[in-house]
Design a protein around this motif. Sequence first.
Motif, PDB file in Angstrom:
ATOM      1  N   PHE A  77       0.805  -1.226   0.000  1.00  0.00           N
ATOM      2  CA  PHE A  77       0.000   0.000   0.000  1.00  0.00           C
ATOM      3  C   PHE A  77       0.840   1.279   0.000  1.00  0.00           C
ATOM      4  N   PRO A  78       1.918   1.369   0.786  1.00  0.00           N
ATOM      5  CA  PRO A  78       2.751   2.577   0.676  1.00  0.00           C
ATOM      6  C   PRO A  78       3.305   2.784  -0.742  1.00  0.00           C
ATOM      7  N   LEU A  79       3.729   1.716  -1.370  1.00  0.00           N
ATOM      8  CA  LEU A  79       4.242   1.836  -2.731  1.00  0.00           C
ATOM      9  C   LEU A  79       3.122   2.212  -3.703  1.00  0.00           C
ATOM     10  N   LEU A  80       1.933   1.654  -3.488  1.00  0.00           N
ATOM     11  CA  LEU A  80       0.786   1.983  -4.343  1.00  0.00           C
ATOM     12  C   LEU A  80       0.455   3.469  -4.277  1.00  0.00           C
ATOM     13  N   VAL A  81       0.314   4.033  -3.069  1.00  0.00           N
ATOM     14  CA  VAL A  81      -0.050   5.453  -2.983  1.00  0.00           C
ATOM     15  C   VAL A  81       1.060   6.347  -3.524  1.00  0.00           C
ATOM     16  N   HIS A  82       2.301   5.939  -3.320  1.00  0.00           N
ATOM     17  CA  HIS A  82       3.419   6.710  -3.864  1.00  0.00           C
ATOM     18  C   HIS A  82       3.325   6.783  -5.388  1.00  0.00           C
ATOM     19  N   LEU A 115       0.666   6.084  -7.294  1.00  0.00           N
ATOM     20  CA  LEU A 115      -0.570   6.756  -7.708  1.00  0.00           C
ATOM     21  C   LEU A 115      -0.369   8.267  -7.755  1.00  0.00           C
ATOM     22  N   ALA A 116       0.161   8.824  -6.663  1.00  0.00           N
ATOM     23  CA  ALA A 116       0.367  10.268  -6.600  1.00  0.00           C
ATOM     24  C   ALA A 116       1.343  10.733  -7.676  1.00  0.00           C
ATOM     25  N   ARG A 117       2.425   9.997  -7.828  1.00  0.00           N
ATOM     26  CA  ARG A 117       3.442  10.378  -8.816  1.00  0.00           C
ATOM     27  C   ARG A 117       2.912  10.274 -10.247  1.00  0.00           C
ATOM     28  N   SER A 118       2.272   9.166 -10.564  1.00  0.00           N
ATOM     29  CA  SER A 118       1.791   8.950 -11.929  1.00  0.00           C
ATOM     30  C   SER A 118       0.628   9.874 -12.292  1.00  0.00           C
ATOM     31  N   LEU A 119      -0.237  10.152 -11.310  1.00  0.00           N
ATOM     32  CA  LEU A 119      -1.367  11.045 -11.567  1.00  0.00           C
ATOM     33  C   LEU A 119      -1.003  12.516 -11.381  1.00  0.00           C
ATOM     34  N   ARG A 120       0.211  12.746 -10.856  1.00  0.00           N
ATOM     35  CA  ARG A 120       0.700  14.106 -10.616  1.00  0.00           C
ATOM     36  C   ARG A 120      -0.232  14.895  -9.690  1.00  0.00           C
ATOM     37  N   SER A 129      -0.997  15.899  -5.365  1.00  0.00           N
ATOM     38  CA  SER A 129      -0.266  16.120  -4.122  1.00  0.00           C
ATOM     39  C   SER A 129      -0.698  15.179  -2.998  1.00  0.00           C
ATOM     40  N   CYS A 130      -1.830  14.501  -3.158  1.00  0.00           N
ATOM     41  CA  CYS A 130      -2.315  13.625  -2.100  1.00  0.00           C
ATOM     42  C   CYS A 130      -2.978  12.392  -2.703  1.00  0.00           C
ATOM     43  N   ALA A 131      -2.589  11.238  -2.207  1.00  0.00           N
ATOM     44  CA  ALA A 131      -3.246   9.973  -2.556  1.00  0.00           C
ATOM     45  C   ALA A 131      -3.258   9.125  -1.296  1.00  0.00           C
ATOM     46  N   LEU A 132      -4.380   8.458  -1.050  1.00  0.00           N
ATOM     47  CA  LEU A 132      -4.420   7.616   0.141  1.00  0.00           C
ATOM     48  C   LEU A 132      -5.286   6.393  -0.079  1.00  0.00           C
ATOM     49  N   VAL A 133      -4.965   5.368   0.691  1.00  0.00           N
ATOM     50  CA  VAL A 133      -5.755   4.151   0.765  1.00  0.00           C
ATOM     51  C   VAL A 133      -6.097   4.009   2.236  1.00  0.00           C
ATOM     52  N   GLY A 134      -7.379   3.819   2.521  1.00  0.00           N
ATOM     53  CA  GLY A 134      -7.764   3.742   3.916  1.00  0.00           C
ATOM     54  C   GLY A 134      -8.927   2.813   4.146  1.00  0.00           C
ATOM     55  N   GLU A 135      -9.303   2.719   5.419  1.00  0.00           N
ATOM     56  CA  GLU A 135     -10.451   1.915   5.800  1.00  0.00           C
ATOM     57  C   GLU A 135     -11.343   2.732   6.716  1.00  0.00           C
ATOM     58  N   LEU A 136     -12.646   2.503   6.601  1.00  0.00           N
ATOM     59  CA  LEU A 136     -13.600   3.235   7.420  1.00  0.00           C
ATOM     60  C   LEU A 136     -13.426   2.843   8.873  1.00  0.00           C
ATOM     61  N   SER A 147       0.213   9.307   0.626  1.00  0.00           N
ATOM     62  CA  SER A 147       1.294  10.110   0.069  1.00  0.00           C
ATOM     63  C   SER A 147       0.813  11.550   0.100  1.00  0.00           C
ATOM     64  N   LEU A 148       1.476  12.356   0.912  1.00  0.00           N
ATOM     65  CA  LEU A 148       1.102  13.762   1.075  1.00  0.00           C
ATOM     66  C   LEU A 148       2.289  14.631   0.706  1.00  0.00           C
ATOM     67  N   GLN A 149       2.131  15.394  -0.348  1.00  0.00           N
ATOM     68  CA  GLN A 149       3.206  16.268  -0.813  1.00  0.00           C
ATOM     69  C   GLN A 149       4.489  15.482  -1.054  1.00  0.00           C
ATOM     70  N   GLY A 150       4.346  14.258  -1.558  1.00  0.00           N
ATOM     71  CA  GLY A 150       5.508  13.437  -1.885  1.00  0.00           C
ATOM     72  C   GLY A 150       6.101  12.656  -0.731  1.00  0.00           C
ATOM     73  N   LYS A 151       5.524  12.785   0.459  1.00  0.00           N
ATOM     74  CA  LYS A 151       6.028  12.061   1.633  1.00  0.00           C
ATOM     75  C   LYS A 151       5.028  10.981   2.028  1.00  0.00           C
ATOM     76  N   LEU A 152       5.533   9.797   2.359  1.00  0.00           N
ATOM     77  CA  LEU A 152       4.668   8.694   2.758  1.00  0.00           C
ATOM     78  C   LEU A 152       4.287   8.806   4.223  1.00  0.00           C
ATOM     79  N   SER A 153       3.037   8.489   4.495  1.00  0.00           N
ATOM     80  CA  SER A 153       2.535   8.474   5.856  1.00  0.00           C
ATOM     81  C   SER A 153       1.477   7.388   5.948  1.00  0.00           C
ATOM     82  N   GLY A 154       1.357   6.754   7.072  1.00  0.00           N
ATOM     83  CA  GLY A 154       0.347   5.731   7.233  1.00  0.00           C
ATOM     84  C   GLY A 154      -0.442   5.890   8.507  1.00  0.00           C
TER      85      GLY A 154
END
Length: 113
Positions: free
Chosen positions: A31-36, A38-43, A45-52, A66-73
């Motif tokens: 998932f960290p690699l996926l959001v990274h 996603l954000a990079r390929s779609l250009r 600033s924010c992409a996330l995968v989450g659960e309710l 991925s927030l502003q190019g930095k990974l966070s979980g």
Amino acid sequence: MEHPRNAARSREEILGEIALGIAPASGSEFFPLLVHHLARSLRVSCALVGELQGPYDTSLGAVAASLQGKLSGNLCYPIEGSPLENVIAGQPFAYASGVKAAFPEHSFLREMA
């Protein structure tokens, strides 16, 4: 709505970039690699995968972001008054820009640089 910066690239090219980027990932790195990628390929600033989470699914706990190019979980994103309200309601959602302006009262968006 397609982001203007992606207009010159086909959906297949974008998906190909994402697939190549996540191909070697497995387990906890997926998932960290996926959001990274996603954000990079779609250009964006924010992409996330989450659960309710929360009573009555009132927030989204990010599995990876991925927030502003930095990974966070380790994020908790309140759903009320956010773009996610539309998504959870089953409505398509896309903003090319101006998400903060469209949701000025949402604390998570306000705090993003």
